[in-house]
Design an enzyme around this catalytic site. Structure first.
Site, PDB file in Angstrom:
ATOM      1  N   ASP A 168      46.624  41.033  31.313  1.00  0.00           N
ATOM      2  CA  ASP A 168      45.403  40.498  31.915  1.00  0.00           C
ATOM      3  C   ASP A 168      44.415  41.641  32.137  1.00  0.00           C
ATOM      4  OD1 ASP A 168      43.444  39.263  33.408  1.00  0.00           O
ATOM      5  OD2 ASP A 168      44.833  38.259  34.764  1.00  0.00           O
ATOM      6  N   HIS A 189      44.800  36.676  30.921  1.00  0.00           N
ATOM      7  CA  HIS A 189      44.338  36.072  32.169  1.00  0.00           C
ATOM      8  C   HIS A 189      44.610  34.573  32.219  1.00  0.00           C
ATOM      9  CE1 HIS A 189      42.090  36.132  35.885  1.00  0.00           C
ATOM     10  NE2 HIS A 189      41.270  35.197  35.455  1.00  0.00           N
ATOM     11  N   SER A 229      43.182  33.465  40.178  1.00  0.00           N
ATOM     12  CA  SER A 229      42.156  34.479  39.971  1.00  0.00           C
ATOM     13  C   SER A 229      41.417  34.716  41.288  1.00  0.00           C
ATOM     14  CB  SER A 229      41.215  34.049  38.844  1.00  0.00           C
ATOM     15  OG  SER A 229      40.440  35.126  38.390  1.00  0.00           O
TER      16      SER A 229
END
Length: 720
Positions: free
Chosen positions: A659, A691, A572
């Site tokens: 995501d 995600h 991320s």
């Protein structure tokens, strides 16, 4: 098979050569122009998620990656079996008391998801959790929700809401079956077993009952996936037509949340951005009245963050407020409910002691904070305001409040974790201060925590700041730093999120092969307090990247490893870190694993129509309206700074089609650009995930085995 003998001093890792050529998406340049600067983007067309050509490209990428890494399939299976073999597949969690029931979860061998259960308490004074065994029937057990049955027929399953009413008669649960973090909430009558007609679609996570169970409070998101409204739903009503909006925040920077205090006295409606908070309260007993309106505790002021909990002391209602107004690392004050501006200091601001949270119970409060880089937990006396820290005998550990739903418990659940000891739950006896171990996660396969060691070292950054680095290793391979070893270096460094000591079953597979696991606690995280975060965000964001590079250099220069034996990983916002360091110092790493990586950051943060963009301006700056922020972000965003004429480390980028936080298109574009300069880059896109990656424990273990097999191949320990 594992090998405890030292690895050879020099390794030439295998490449990811594949008989299937890498996909080469068409170049269809689009021009992005801002502040007098134009950038030609040849791959922006890949953003069209519903375009069959885009889906075909993602599937071609997956086929290429499968072919390139086919030789690792036996290793992947071996790692998966190692992980699986260390986990008791049929197990029960530690029961937690709420009302007249003990609540717990079961896992069953061969099943992907947990099963939520409960059993009756023996009596009102029963605070000792029953000892449950997988093969022993639990008297009076009720199965509340079987995640495996809920997931049937779906490639993805996530439980975003689960709650039982305070009287124990109703249950709600919210399910996402695509990975887009929008949940459908349903309700069940636990006395009759009847599923009620309520179907609340497109909710956000965290729906819960008001006290008594007649109403549900939940939030919904806007087109940018921002929770912006809170609603009340009368149980028994189908759909959301009869629901009443009770709170809305029009400011695109603010997320809305809703919950009930542990005392059941107030419904709390909180709205917050990255740097500003506002809390409103409604008496829970009157929250369903049409005329009831929330009362703001403190009106929002830019840059002031605060959180509120309710305590009832000697018959008076108090608010305990944790805030940063003139207190960088926060202070704790209290005020009467009817006069929240008239505060009294409970815990004054103390630089270096970052106060994180306060939880109020009937007879005491619990304060969670960071001290010397680690999370701690302490009991607060309401009358003396003295803190009593709950301590554990280990040099590196994290402690935090566990699940404690009851208002007046005689014991307090506290969690403990370290890099070398499995996660544990203790009960702290309030009257005596005794700590009772109630459960420690069991690790099968002959695991002995004494076989492993952990330590913290410090790496000098280029500006003189000392960066903490956590190291974990298996003792039989020798002390790190005595000879170059394969090292797996992890980093994050954003949103004040801290990478704290935590045990991982999957990590044992690398430690047992002689790999040293390291965490670079770079600025932008929260490990060393709020200032640590401030020095790694906005116009200081480059510190995050240079800190990580400086840690890597320190590990190489200090003899811990060598560039051909060093792999970096981040996900991320940590994936942005990976992309940035690949451009800054490609020569330092043999490989980089980037999970759901935020590598096209400038394009995303320029587009306010994308999910979360406006909210993110407090973290990264606003490049849409500020030319200095634009220029600064453009100087580091990975996609736009891929370099010609350098040799990149091997790169594996992984993402998910659904995501909503970091869109799949970012790593898709990045990998295409890397290949243009000759990089050995692989890309894998899960076509039914969000995600957090795939759902289901076995699927998650296989995904981690996939990543670790690639990592071992790069480090040259694939045959260990």
């Amino acid at each position: 098979m594992t090998n405890d003998s030292p690895a050879p001093a020099s390794v030439s890792p295998a490449s990811s050569a594949s008989p299937v050529p890498p996909p080469a998406p068409a170049r269809r340049p689009t021009i992005r122009s801002h502040h007098g600067d134009s950038f030609e983007d040849p791959y922006e067309w890949l953003r069209a998620k519903d375009d069959p050509e885009v889906i075909a490209h993602l599937e071609a990428e997956n086929a290429h990656t499968d072919a390139a890494l086919a030789h690792l399939e036996p290793l992947r299976e071996r790692i998966f079996q190692e992980i699986k073999g260390r986990v008791r597949e049929t197990d029960l969690s530690l029961p937690s008391r709420r009302g007249d029931w003990w609540y717990y979860a079961r896992t069953v061998e061969g099943k992907q998801y947990g099963i939520q259960c409960r059993a009756p308490i023996a009596g009102p004074d029963d605070w000792t959790p029953p000892v449950l065994a997988p093969d022993v029937d639990v008297p009076g057990e009720q199965i509340l929700l079987d995640g495996n049955a809920e997931a049937e027929g779906h490639d993805f399953f996530s439980l975003g809401s689960f709650d039982v009413s305070s009287d124990g008669t109703r249950m709600l649960w919210g399910v996402d079956v695509t990975g887009d973090e929008r949940y459908t909430v349903r309700v069940k009558d636990l006395t009759t077993g009847e599923v009620l007609p309520d179907v609340l679609e497109d909710t956000f996570s965290g729906a819960q009952f008001l006290p008594g169970g007649a109403h549900i409070v939940y939030t919904t998101v806007d087109d940018a996936w921002r929770p912006d409204r809170a609603w009340l739903h009368p149980v028994g009503s189908p759909g959301r037509d009869d629901d009443r909006e009770i709170y809305r925040d029009e400011d695109e920077r603010f997320w809305v949340g809703a919950g009930v205090t542990r005392s059941d006295r107030f419904l709390v409606l909180q709205s917050g951005s990255s740097i500003t908070s506002e809390v409103s309260l409604v008496e829970a007993a009157h929250a369903t009245d049409p005329d009831a309106s929330p009362t703001v505790v403190w009106p929002r002021r830019e840059g002031v963050e605060y959180g509120v909990d309710h305590a009832a002391i000697d018959g008076e209602d108090w608010l305990y407020i944790l805030h940063n107004d003139g207190a960088l690392d926060f202070e704790l004050v209290r005020a009467r409910v009817d006069s929240p501006d008239q505060t009294k200091t409970v815990l004054p601001h103390e630089p270096g002691r970052r106060l994180l949270d306060v939880d109020c119970f009937r007879d005491f409060a619990v304060v969670e904070y960071r001290q010397d880089g680690f999370p701690r937990v302490a009991v607060l006396d309401y009358r003396t305001h003295q803190l009593t820290e709950i301590r554990f005998d280990e040099p590196l550990y994290a402690a935090g409040l566990g699940g404690n739903p009851e208002w007046a418990p005689p014991v307090l659940r506290v969690g403990h974790a370290s890099f070398t000891t499995p996660a544990a739950v203790f009960e702290y006896v309030l009257e005596t201060g005794e700590l009772i171990l109630r459960r420690r996660a069991e690790v099968l396969g002959g695991f002995d925590p004494d076989d492993y060691a952990q330590a913290r070292v410090w790496a000098p950054a280029q500006d003189g700041t000392s960066i903490p680095v956590s190291l974990v290793w298996k003792r039989s391979f020798g002390e790190p730093g005595t000879a170059p070893r394969p090292v797996h270096l992890y980093g994050y460094g954003s949103y004040e999120h801290s990478i704290d000591p935590a045990f991982s079953v999957a990590r044992l597979s690398e430690l047992d092969r002689g790999v040293v696991f390291a965490v670079a606690h770079v600025r932008g995280g929260g490990e060393m307090g709020r200032q640590w975060y401030e020095e790694g965000k906005l116009q200081s964001k480059r510190n995050t990247f240079t800190d990580f590079v400086d840690v890597a250099r320190h590990l190489v220069d200090g003899g811990y490893t060598s560039p051909d034996r060093l792999v970096a990983e981040g996900g991320s916002a940590g994936g942005l870190l990976m992309g940035a360091v690949a451009n800054l110092a490609p020569e330092l790493f043999a490989g980089i694993l980037a999970d759901v990586p935020f590598v096209d950051a400038l394009t995303s943060i320029l587009d306010p129509s994308l999910p979360l963009t406006v909210i993110e301006w407090d973290e990264w700056g606003d490049p849409l309206h500020d030319p200095e922020v634009y220029a600064y972000m453009k100087s580091y965003t990975p996609y736009e700074n891929v370099r010609e004429g350098v040799t990149y480390p091997r790169i594996l980028a992984m993402t998910s089609l659904n995501d909503t936080r970091v869109l799949y298109v970012e790593p898709a574009k990045w990998v295409a650009r890397l290949r243009e300069v000759g990089a050995d880059a692989l890309f894998k896109c899960e076509m039914a995930a969000g995600h957090g990656g795939v759902s289901g424990r076995y699927n998650s273990w296989r995904e981690r085995a996939f990543q670790l097999a690639w990592l071992f191949d790069v480090l040259g320990v694939a045959d260990a």
